[in-house]
Design a protein around this motif. Sequence first.
Motif, mmCIF file in Angstrom:
data_model
loop_
_atom_site.group_PDB
_atom_site.id
_atom_site.type_symbol
_atom_site.label_atom_id
_atom_site.label_comp_id
_atom_site.label_asym_id
_atom_site.label_seq_id
_atom_site.Cartn_x
_atom_site.Cartn_y
_atom_site.Cartn_z
ATOM 1 N N ALA A 1 0.141 9.517 10.376
ATOM 2 C CA ALA A 1 -1.110 9.461 9.767
ATOM 3 C C ALA A 1 -0.867 9.077 8.067
ATOM 4 O O ALA A 1 -0.175 9.623 7.643
ATOM 5 C CB ALA A 1 -1.848 10.814 9.659
ATOM 6 N N TYR A 2 -1.686 7.995 8.023
ATOM 7 C CA TYR A 2 -1.614 7.498 6.309
ATOM 8 C C TYR A 2 -2.789 8.282 5.836
ATOM 9 O O TYR A 2 -4.028 7.944 6.164
ATOM 10 C CB TYR A 2 -1.544 6.104 6.468
ATOM 11 C CG TYR A 2 -1.738 5.584 4.900
ATOM 12 C CD1 TYR A 2 -0.752 5.693 4.141
ATOM 13 C CD2 TYR A 2 -2.565 4.427 4.589
ATOM 14 C CE1 TYR A 2 -0.628 5.407 3.010
ATOM 15 C CE2 TYR A 2 -2.370 4.107 3.313
ATOM 16 C CZ TYR A 2 -1.586 4.359 2.501
ATOM 17 O OH TYR A 2 -1.591 3.785 1.063
ATOM 18 N N GLY B 1 -5.851 5.877 4.249
ATOM 19 C CA GLY B 1 -6.559 4.875 5.005
ATOM 20 C C GLY B 1 -6.969 5.155 6.372
ATOM 21 O O GLY B 1 -6.569 6.267 6.719
ATOM 22 N N GLU B 2 -7.536 4.412 7.240
ATOM 23 C CA GLU B 2 -7.992 4.693 8.337
ATOM 24 C C GLU B 2 -7.181 4.303 9.225
ATOM 25 O O GLU B 2 -7.358 4.964 10.503
ATOM 26 C CB GLU B 2 -9.306 4.107 8.490
ATOM 27 C CG GLU B 2 -9.330 2.310 8.419
ATOM 28 C CD GLU B 2 -10.573 1.946 8.613
ATOM 29 O OE1 GLU B 2 -10.919 1.037 9.448
ATOM 30 O OE2 GLU B 2 -11.396 2.020 7.209
ATOM 31 N N HIS B 3 -5.813 3.855 9.124
ATOM 32 C CA HIS B 3 -5.078 3.347 10.160
ATOM 33 C C HIS B 3 -3.753 4.112 9.992
ATOM 34 O O HIS B 3 -3.267 4.235 8.871
ATOM 35 C CB HIS B 3 -4.909 1.816 10.213
ATOM 36 C CG HIS B 3 -6.069 1.131 10.400
ATOM 37 N ND1 HIS B 3 -6.595 1.130 11.585
ATOM 38 C CD2 HIS B 3 -6.879 0.331 9.574
ATOM 39 C CE1 HIS B 3 -7.881 0.336 11.388
ATOM 40 N NE2 HIS B 3 -8.021 -0.119 10.201
ATOM 41 N N ASP B 4 -3.159 4.494 11.215
ATOM 42 C CA ASP B 4 -1.741 5.030 11.131
ATOM 43 C C ASP B 4 -0.617 3.975 10.762
ATOM 44 O O ASP B 4 -0.966 2.728 10.892
ATOM 45 C CB ASP B 4 -1.604 5.661 12.317
ATOM 46 C CG ASP B 4 -2.310 6.632 12.835
ATOM 47 O OD1 ASP B 4 -2.629 7.521 12.078
ATOM 48 O OD2 ASP B 4 -2.543 7.115 14.096
ATOM 49 N N SER C 1 -1.168 0.398 11.971
ATOM 50 C CA SER C 1 -1.602 0.418 13.683
ATOM 51 C C SER C 1 -2.613 -0.952 13.928
ATOM 52 O O SER C 1 -2.466 -1.466 15.032
ATOM 53 C CB SER C 1 -2.337 1.407 14.071
ATOM 54 O OG SER C 1 -3.678 1.936 13.257
ATOM 55 N N ASP C 2 -3.276 -1.334 12.921
ATOM 56 C CA ASP C 2 -4.252 -2.487 12.954
ATOM 57 C C ASP C 2 -3.540 -3.933 13.151
ATOM 58 O O ASP C 2 -4.241 -4.851 13.113
ATOM 59 C CB ASP C 2 -5.579 -2.356 12.386
ATOM 60 C CG ASP C 2 -5.184 -2.575 10.840
ATOM 61 O OD1 ASP C 2 -4.166 -2.241 10.480
ATOM 62 O OD2 ASP C 2 -6.072 -3.101 10.039
ATOM 63 N N GLU D 1 0.805 -1.270 -0.029
ATOM 64 C CA GLU D 1 -0.110 -0.038 0.150
ATOM 65 C C GLU D 1 0.759 1.368 -0.119
ATOM 66 O O GLU D 1 0.154 2.191 -0.589
ATOM 67 C CB GLU D 1 -1.085 -0.012 1.191
ATOM 68 C CG GLU D 1 -2.104 -0.872 1.020
ATOM 69 C CD GLU D 1 -2.899 -1.110 2.104
ATOM 70 O OE1 GLU D 1 -3.266 0.081 2.686
ATOM 71 O OE2 GLU D 1 -3.394 -2.408 2.701
#
Length: 196
Positions: A64-65, A68-71, A90-91, A22
Motif C-alpha cells: 500500500a502506498y 496515492g490510490e494505487h499500490d 499497480s496501474d 513519487e
Amino acid sequence: MCQKNYVLELGKIIISRRISAELTADEISQVTTSHRDGYIKLKNGEWRQISYDPNVKFVVNYYAYPFGEHDVVVITDLDSETYRTEVCFSDETHDRTKGYFDWMLHQSRKSPFTLGNVVCTAEVKKSLGMQHIHRLIEKQLSYDWGMVGLGDWTLNDRAVENGGRVLSHHYIGDEYVYVLTEADRSSTTIMLEYEY
C-alpha cells in the motif's frame, strides 16, 4: 521443526519513472527489502513473513502506498537469464511507456553524458515549441529514454557507460519523437518519428 525462510535474490532493480518521482529512496528501499525478505501486508494491516518457494519463476507482492490510490507492485522475474526486480505502481504494470530506471545507477553518480551539437529537424521546430525541445534535451541528459522497452532501455544505459549510440523515443506535444545521440557524442538529433 522450523521452516527456513528463503531470501529472494532480487538481481538488478528497475524502477518506473513515476516510482522515481513519487517515492523517496527510503520508501523504495523499504518495499524492495520487504519483498526480498518475504514480508507482506495483510488486508487487516498486519505484516507477515512468508517463505518463498525457491522453484517459482515469478514473485509478485503489492504494498500500500499511503499517499496515492494505487499500490506499489514489486515483481521479481526468476526465470530470465539475469534476475531482475521491477518496481512500479499497480496501474502501470502493463504500460509499456512507463520508462525504466536502473535503481543502482539512479542512486549512484551517473557518468557524464555529452550530447554534442544538438540539432532539430525543420518538422520538429515547426511542430514542437522550444519548451518541448528543451524538455526532450533534459530527458536525454537525465537518462530518461521514454517509451522504449526494458531491453532497449538497458542497452541505452550501457551505451552511455560504454560509448555507444543512444536512441530514445518520446510522446511529447502530441507528437512521437526520437532523440538520437551519436556514439562519438559529436551530435544529438531530435526528429519526428516518421523522419527516422
